[in-house]
Design a protein around this motif. Structure first.
Motif, PDB file in Angstrom:
ATOM      1  N   GLY A  23     -73.612 -24.707  -2.660  1.00  0.00           N
ATOM      2  CA  GLY A  23     -72.680 -24.164  -2.864  1.00  0.00           C
ATOM      3  C   GLY A  23     -73.017 -22.769  -3.552  1.00  0.00           C
ATOM      4  N   SER A  24     -74.612 -22.691  -3.742  1.00  0.00           N
ATOM      5  CA  SER A  24     -74.836 -21.379  -4.307  1.00  0.00           C
ATOM      6  C   SER A  24     -76.343 -21.256  -3.678  1.00  0.00           C
ATOM      7  CB  SER A  24     -74.990 -21.295  -5.942  1.00  0.00           C
ATOM      8  OG  SER A  24     -75.538 -22.311  -6.410  1.00  0.00           O
ATOM      9  N   ALA A  25     -76.851 -20.022  -3.621  1.00  0.00           N
ATOM     10  CA  ALA A  25     -78.290 -19.886  -3.273  1.00  0.00           C
ATOM     11  C   ALA A  25     -78.527 -18.553  -4.115  1.00  0.00           C
ATOM     12  CB  ALA A  25     -78.053 -19.537  -1.988  1.00  0.00           C
ATOM     13  N   LEU A  72     -82.825 -16.073   1.666  1.00  0.00           N
ATOM     14  CA  LEU A  72     -82.101 -16.852   0.976  1.00  0.00           C
ATOM     15  C   LEU A  72     -82.873 -18.008   0.586  1.00  0.00           C
ATOM     16  CD1 LEU A  72     -78.824 -16.326   2.954  1.00  0.00           C
ATOM     17  CD2 LEU A  72     -79.098 -15.854   0.458  1.00  0.00           C
ATOM     18  N   LEU A  73     -82.609 -18.685  -0.910  1.00  0.00           N
ATOM     19  CA  LEU A  73     -83.282 -20.009  -1.010  1.00  0.00           C
ATOM     20  C   LEU A  73     -82.030 -20.784  -1.372  1.00  0.00           C
ATOM     21  CD1 LEU A  73     -85.664 -21.701  -2.001  1.00  0.00           C
ATOM     22  CD2 LEU A  73     -85.441 -20.726  -4.335  1.00  0.00           C
ATOM     23  N   PHE A  74     -81.915 -21.958  -0.667  1.00  0.00           N
ATOM     24  CA  PHE A  74     -81.085 -22.874  -0.871  1.00  0.00           C
ATOM     25  C   PHE A  74     -81.897 -24.207  -1.561  1.00  0.00           C
ATOM     26  CE2 PHE A  74     -80.039 -20.423   2.915  1.00  0.00           C
ATOM     27  CZ  PHE A  74     -78.588 -20.159   2.729  1.00  0.00           C
ATOM     28  N   THR A  75     -81.218 -24.729  -2.234  1.00  0.00           N
ATOM     29  CA  THR A  75     -82.040 -25.938  -2.925  1.00  0.00           C
ATOM     30  C   THR A  75     -81.015 -27.122  -3.147  1.00  0.00           C
ATOM     31  OG1 THR A  75     -81.256 -25.488  -5.237  1.00  0.00           O
ATOM     32  CG2 THR A  75     -83.196 -24.565  -4.607  1.00  0.00           C
ATOM     33  N   THR A  85     -90.251 -31.474  -7.170  1.00  0.00           N
ATOM     34  CA  THR A  85     -89.725 -32.586  -6.117  1.00  0.00           C
ATOM     35  C   THR A  85     -88.337 -32.163  -5.451  1.00  0.00           C
ATOM     36  OG1 THR A  85     -88.371 -33.880  -7.678  1.00  0.00           O
ATOM     37  CG2 THR A  85     -90.704 -34.552  -7.303  1.00  0.00           C
ATOM     38  N   THR A  86     -87.790 -30.780  -5.801  1.00  0.00           N
ATOM     39  CA  THR A  86     -86.536 -30.392  -5.308  1.00  0.00           C
ATOM     40  C   THR A  86     -86.531 -30.054  -3.864  1.00  0.00           C
ATOM     41  OG1 THR A  86     -85.945 -29.753  -7.696  1.00  0.00           O
ATOM     42  CG2 THR A  86     -84.789 -28.621  -5.615  1.00  0.00           C
ATOM     43  N   PRO A  87     -85.783 -30.444  -2.931  1.00  0.00           N
ATOM     44  CA  PRO A  87     -85.860 -30.212  -1.665  1.00  0.00           C
ATOM     45  C   PRO A  87     -85.147 -28.629  -1.701  1.00  0.00           C
ATOM     46  CG  PRO A  87     -84.223 -31.691  -1.853  1.00  0.00           C
ATOM     47  CD  PRO A  87     -85.046 -31.698  -3.348  1.00  0.00           C
ATOM     48  N   ARG A  88     -85.962 -27.887  -0.736  1.00  0.00           N
ATOM     49  CA  ARG A  88     -85.233 -26.487  -0.697  1.00  0.00           C
ATOM     50  C   ARG A  88     -85.653 -25.889   0.552  1.00  0.00           C
ATOM     51  NH1 ARG A  88     -89.639 -28.015  -4.258  1.00  0.00           N
ATOM     52  NH2 ARG A  88     -91.456 -26.296  -4.344  1.00  0.00           N
ATOM     53  N   VAL A  89     -84.880 -25.043   1.017  1.00  0.00           N
ATOM     54  CA  VAL A  89     -84.992 -24.255   2.089  1.00  0.00           C
ATOM     55  C   VAL A  89     -85.097 -22.741   2.002  1.00  0.00           C
ATOM     56  CG1 VAL A  89     -84.226 -23.554   4.632  1.00  0.00           C
ATOM     57  CG2 VAL A  89     -83.869 -25.773   3.689  1.00  0.00           C
ATOM     58  N   THR A  90     -86.128 -21.993   2.353  1.00  0.00           N
ATOM     59  CA  THR A  90     -86.198 -20.317   2.211  1.00  0.00           C
ATOM     60  C   THR A  90     -85.994 -19.835   3.555  1.00  0.00           C
ATOM     61  OG1 THR A  90     -87.816 -20.423   0.293  1.00  0.00           O
ATOM     62  CG2 THR A  90     -87.399 -18.271   1.758  1.00  0.00           C
ATOM     63  N   LEU A  91     -84.749 -19.263   3.673  1.00  0.00           N
ATOM     64  CA  LEU A  91     -84.465 -18.561   5.303  1.00  0.00           C
ATOM     65  C   LEU A  91     -84.541 -17.229   5.036  1.00  0.00           C
ATOM     66  CD1 LEU A  91     -82.745 -19.569   7.703  1.00  0.00           C
ATOM     67  CD2 LEU A  91     -80.549 -18.762   6.611  1.00  0.00           C
ATOM     68  N   THR A  92     -85.302 -16.754   5.982  1.00  0.00           N
ATOM     69  CA  THR A  92     -85.324 -15.272   6.261  1.00  0.00           C
ATOM     70  C   THR A  92     -84.163 -14.884   7.372  1.00  0.00           C
ATOM     71  OG1 THR A  92     -87.280 -15.476   7.861  1.00  0.00           O
ATOM     72  CG2 THR A  92     -87.585 -15.300   5.430  1.00  0.00           C
ATOM     73  N   GLY A  93     -84.018 -13.475   7.189  1.00  0.00           N
ATOM     74  CA  GLY A  93     -83.033 -12.837   8.083  1.00  0.00           C
ATOM     75  C   GLY A  93     -82.714 -11.454   7.922  1.00  0.00           C
TER      76      GLY A  93
END
Length: 251
Positions: A23-25, A72-75, A85-93
Motif C-alpha cells: 500500500g506504500s513504498a 522503488l522499495l516495496f516491503t 527478516t523483512t521481505p522486500r523488493v527494490t525495483l528500478t525503472g
C-alpha cells in the motif's frame, strides 16, 4: 510460470506478490547527484508497472521531470523482531507521466487501491505517473537476495492482455452474484467479520491476485498460482471463498 521446491513460489512470483500487495513504498529520486527518498502510495498496472498519483508541488515530482530514472522499495512484514527478516523488493525503472484515455483507466485502478484519495484525486496539481520497470532485487529475508532480470520478473504479456479484456466481466459478475463469497474471502484475509455497512467488493483483478475494497478499506487476495484466463481467476476465487468459509466454521 516456475515455482520452487514443493510448490514454493519462484523468486519472480514472490517479488510480484510483494509489489502488488504494497500500500506504500519508498521512492528514490535524485537531483544533481544528490539522492532523495520519499514515501509514495503506489498501485500496480496489470503489466506490473507501478502507478503513482503525484503532485507537481512535491520535490520528488520535480526531480522525476528532470531525471526519470528512479527506484522503488516495496516491503512486506518482518518474520520476527529482526527488521532484516523483512521481505522486500527494490525495483528500478524510468518514470513517465500518463496521458490520454489510458490515464483515466489507470487512474481508476489507482483509486481502487487507494479509495480514501478520492478527496484530493481531482486536484489540478495531481497527475498520474507510471514507472516502467527495468529490473529488481528481491531480498526474501535475512541473507536471501536474488537479482531478477526484467524478462523473468514481468508476467506473460498474453496472459496480462487476456485478463485485462475479461476483468470488467469478472468483477461485475462476482460482485453481483457472489457477494457472500467476496465477504468470506475478506473475512479470511483480515481475520475478522467484514463491516455490514460497507459490503466488500472485488475492485480489480490481475494475473497474481485480486484487490478487494469496502469503502476506504482494502485488502489483497494473493492467488495460489499464476492466472492466465478468466477460468483460472474463477478457480482461485472459489478456492479462497471455500477456505474462508471453512476457517470461519472451525475458528
Amino acid at each position: 510460470m516456475t515455482t520452487g521446491a514443493e510448490g514454493d513460489p519462484s523468486p519472480a512470483q514472490e517479488a510480484r506478490w510483494l509489489i502488488r500487495a504494497a500500500g506504500s513504498a519508498v521512492l528514490a529520486t535524485q537531483a544533481d547527484g544528490q539522492p532523495f527518498a520519499s514515501l509514495v502510495t503506489p498501485a500496480v498496472a496489470p503489466d506490473l508497472s507501478p502507478l503513482l498519483w503525484l503532485s507537481t508541488l512535491s520535490e520528488h515530482t520535480r526531480q522525476l521531470k528532470a531525471e526519470p530514472r528512479c527506484a522503488l522499495l516495496f516491503t512486506g512484514a518482518p518474520d520476527g523482531p529482526n527488521p532484516q527478516t523483512t521481505p522486500r523488493v527494490t525495483l528500478t525503472g524510468r518514470a513517465e507521466p500518463v496521458g490520454g484515455a489510458e490515464a483515466a483507466a489507470l487512474k481508476a485502478r489507482w483509486l481502487a487501491r487507494h479509495p480514501y484519495a478520492a478527496l484530493y484525486a481531482d486536484f489540478a496539481d495531481f497527475a498520474l505517473w507510471r514507472v516502467a520497470p527495468g529490473g529488481a532485487l528481491l531480498v526474501g529475508g535475512f541473507a536471501r537476495a536474488v537479482r531478477l532480470r526484467l524478462a523473468d520478473l514481468l508476467p506473460d504479456p498474453g496472459s496480462v492482455a487476456a485478463l485485462a479484456a475479461a476483468e470488467s466481466g469478472i468483477v461485475e459478475h462476482v460482485n453481483a452474484d457472489h457477494a457472500d463469497a467476496v465477504a468470506a474471502i475478506a473475512e479470511s484475509l483480515l481475520g475478522q467479520a467484514p463491516a455490514a455497512a460497507e459490503p466488500w467488493r472485488i475492485a480489480a483483478v490481475d494475473v497474481d491476485g485480486a484487490d478487494l475494497s469496502a469503502g476506504e478499506r482494502v485488502c489483497r487476495l494473493q492467488f495460489s498460482r499464476f492466472a492466465s484466463s478468466a477460468e483460472d481467476v474463477r478457480a482461485e476465487l472459489v478456492r479462497a471463498a471455500r477456505d474462508g468459509r471453512n476457517a470461519a466454521r472451525t475458528g
